[in-house]
Enzyme design. Structure first.
Site, PDB file in Angstrom:
ATOM      1  N   THR A  70      20.301 -64.536 -93.010  1.00  0.00           N
ATOM      2  CA  THR A  70      20.454 -65.849 -92.369  1.00  0.00           C
ATOM      3  C   THR A  70      20.997 -66.874 -93.348  1.00  0.00           C
ATOM      4  O   THR A  70      21.938 -67.616 -93.031  1.00  0.00           O
ATOM      5  CB  THR A  70      19.103 -66.317 -91.796  1.00  0.00           C
ATOM      6  N   HIS A 200      16.050 -56.565 -96.704  1.00  0.00           N
ATOM      7  CA  HIS A 200      15.031 -55.884 -95.902  1.00  0.00           C
ATOM      8  C   HIS A 200      15.615 -54.968 -94.836  1.00  0.00           C
ATOM      9  O   HIS A 200      14.874 -54.280 -94.126  1.00  0.00           O
ATOM     10  CB  HIS A 200      14.060 -56.896 -95.279  1.00  0.00           C
ATOM     11  N   CYS A 322      15.190 -64.860 -80.527  1.00  0.00           N
ATOM     12  CA  CYS A 322      15.877 -66.135 -80.278  1.00  0.00           C
ATOM     13  C   CYS A 322      17.348 -65.966 -79.937  1.00  0.00           C
ATOM     14  O   CYS A 322      18.140 -66.896 -80.146  1.00  0.00           O
ATOM     15  CB  CYS A 322      15.734 -67.082 -81.476  1.00  0.00           C
TER      16      CYS A 322
END
Length: 380
Positions: A70, A200, A322
């Site tokens: 992000t 991750h 989301c």
């Protein structure tokens, strides 16, 4: 336990946890501190940067440490847009990007930038010629992911890069978060200007990642402060986390070299078995990424199915969190113009090198039982 939710996050490799513990215990000092403990931490950090650069086959000064996908996507997109807005305020992307790209661009739109969202086909593929047709004199950035996180669609990045290269004022950003270690993408051979990677997703740790920025490209930083990362990302560096990330990069490269065909085999077997079920629609392309498979079970709420399987210690997911204002709707599948009964019942099965074919049979048995039970109850 059967863990088929690896596109959300992967279980860290034991070796990654080990090197993190050692680095966190021994190299705890701030790399910017003037004493020898700080110097030792800085040397380890730069050694790690060099090793990661070698894995990516780029220069060390082209690697920026971040907190993950992000932040990397936001830094690439906003950094280019804000730094180069004097040359133009138009950006091109696709309708099926990750929320961290879509929402970053919506933020730019509020600042007066114009964004063109390219349509995709039934499987989420973008046509490079559609991108080329939208390039204008004021276009400064194209952002296209390499592997779609919901469908596993592999985008034609090489063709898009060739188009972008013909426009010297235009930069190309690629979100490669889902592709690292599964879908090759050569920064030596393909002219990509910025590339995002997350720890991750490759059995590293949450909160780690890198952004590749080709030498000579200027970014407007998201964080201002002490001028870390060559004035591109201020903030005390996560030394132990980056060491762990570097270890994960080395290990995932070995897994890809030796076991990617095993991963493809598991996916192919799952597709074959699922296509035999009348209740299931396979949404992913046959030639997609080796670790992502998207399906729909019309008439069953996806979250209900996820919880039903979780009770049996089997873990899958629905879509990116989301990604839609309507919780059961996949905006990615909507962009593919699929019918509502498909977009509202989508499930994602995502694999890693820690899975094996012996898990297919128990998964299918539990999945079939859950489908028949939930369809019998009339869950909608």
């Amino acid at each position: 336990m059967i863990y088929f939710d690896n596109s959300a996050t992967t279980r860290p490799f034991p070796e990654v946890i080990d090197v993190f513990k050692k680095a966190a215990a021994q190299y705890f000092a701030n790399p910017s501190s003037p004493h020898y403990l700080g110097a030792e931490a800085e040397r380890l950090l730069e050694h790690t940067r060099k090793k990661i650069a070698e894995q990516l086959k780029v220069k060390s000064n082209e690697v920026i440490f971040t907190s993950g996908g992000t932040e990397g996507n936001n830094l690439a997109i906003k950094g280019i847009a804000l730094e180069h807005q004097g040359r133009g305020r138009h950006v091109i992307t696709t309708q099926v990007e990750h929320p961290s790209v879509i929402e970053a661009l919506k933020g730019l739109e509020r600042l007066g930038f114009e964004v063109t969202y390219i349509h995709v086909d039934r499987y989420g593929y973008v046509n490079p010629l559609d991108i080329e047709r939208e390039i204008r004199d004021d276009t400064i950035l194209i952002s296209v992911m390499s592997v779609n996180n919901e469908l596993g669609t592999i985008q034609p990045i090489e063709e898009i890069a060739k188009i972008a290269k013909r426009h010297p004022k235009l930069y190309l950003h690629v979100d490669h978060v889902q592709g690292v270690g599964k879908v090759p993408l050569s920064l030596e051979e393909i002219s990509i200007d910025l590339l995002t990677v997350s720890g991750h997703k490759i059995h590293g740790l949450n909160g780690t990642g890198v952004l590749f920025v080709r030498e000579g490209i200027k970014l407007f930083p998201l964080f201002h402060g002490g001028g870390h990362e060559n004035n591109r990302r201020s903030g005390t560096e996560n030394v132990a986390g980056m060491v762990a990330f570097g270890k994960a990069m080395r290990l995932i490269a070995e897994k890809e070299r030796d076991h990617v065909n095993d991963l493809k085999g598991i996916r192919e077997e799952l597709i074959s078995r699922l296509e035999q079920m009348n209740e299931v629609i396979v949404n992913s392309p046959q030639e997609g990424a080796p670790h992502i498979l998207n399906i729909s079970v019309p008439g069953v709420k996806p979250e209900v199915m996820v919880h039903a399987l979780a009770e049996k210690e089997i873990f899958i997911s629905t879509k990116s969190a989301c990604s839609s204002k309507r919780p059961d709707v996949s905006s990615v599948l909507q962009a593919c113009n699929l019918r509502e009964h498909v977009t509202t019942s989508a499930l994602r099965i995502s694999l890693s090198y820690q899975n094996d074919r012996s898990e297919v049979e128990p998964f299918m048995k539990s999945f079939q039982q859950a489908v028949h039970y939930l369809k019998g109850k009339g869950e909608k």
